[in-house]
Design an enzyme around this catalytic site. Sequence first.
Site, PDB file in Angstrom:
ATOM      1  N   LYS A  87      -1.540  10.016  -4.758  1.00  9.92           N
ATOM      2  CA  LYS A  87      -0.275   9.605  -4.146  1.00  9.92           C
ATOM      3  C   LYS A  87       0.875  10.202  -4.946  1.00  9.92           C
ATOM      4  O   LYS A  87       0.692  10.791  -6.008  1.00  9.92           O
ATOM      5  CB  LYS A  87      -0.131   8.075  -4.127  1.00  9.92           C
ATOM      6  N   SER A  96      -3.362  11.024   4.038  1.00  7.35           N
ATOM      7  CA  SER A  96      -2.247  10.202   3.560  1.00  7.35           C
ATOM      8  C   SER A  96      -1.170  10.997   2.834  1.00  7.35           C
ATOM      9  O   SER A  96      -0.067  10.488   2.638  1.00  7.35           O
ATOM     10  CB  SER A  96      -2.763   9.090   2.641  1.00  7.35           C
TER      11      SER A  96
END
Length: 303
Positions: free
Chosen positions: A151, A81
Amino acid sequence: MNAANSEGSVSAGSDSPAGAGSEGGRHDPEASADDGDQEHRPKKKQRSFWKELPILIGIALVLALLIKTFLVQAFSIPSDSMQNTLQQGDRVLVDKLTPWFGSEPERGEVVVFNDPAGWLDGEPTLEPNPVQRVLGWIGLMPSADEKDLIKRVVGVAGDTVECKGTGPLEVNGKALNEESYVYPGNTPCTVDDTGGQFKVTVPEGKIWVMGDHRQNSLDSRYHQNDKNDGMVPVGKVVGRAIVVAWPPTRWSTLPVPDTFDQNLSAAAPGALGLAGAVPLVLWRRRRLLVAEGPRVSGTGTAG
């Protein structure tokens, strides 16, 4: 006799300096006894390396545990990701010290945070062996018991973050140039009905996060129906990822991209009100001066 006395005198003199341990040149039996005890006293044996090794290991483990708890911890990247910034299998070092001094995440930082609201539910977990558990407990390996994600911070408290069409991503109405970190071939925004199109305002104590691989990241966009509306509470943030430490061929730092250097701050309502009031005040002042001008001139003439 004289020879014997002479030899005895020389022997005593060679055993001790003149005047030391004697009065008037007389021999001190107590001093001789002390010297004899020192000579015959057994030397203390040094502790063997193998006996000291457990102590050294114990100290090292305590230091490693303290470092993991308060300073730096290693984490493994489990997914794609964050490509290409981070690859699956990378090991990153996370700064855990800064949050202890009240610092909060900033835009552009890559952060590790505890699962805020079941984001990892249903994801497979690997069962570590005993050695991996011990190394994870002291921070030399990622802990398998911790459910953590990584993230990039896009919005902080007060920010309005928006995606329209394929992008660009906007923060407080300003477009971000994300070419330096968004996965090649991805668009900054995703055109879909499950969260790719959004406009959110980040509340106090929360952050909005997105993965760099925009078309392969279940980030804040796709959890807007959870109890945090897709936001991550600041209290869930473990720390900022600062270095890719492993493998050696991937070693690099993780700086904040230049696109976040522009002034992205949301204007406060008070500042907006002041900015709008200044032109109005100036306009009114000018009108008054114009209106008062003829009256002053006429009065002067009459006087």
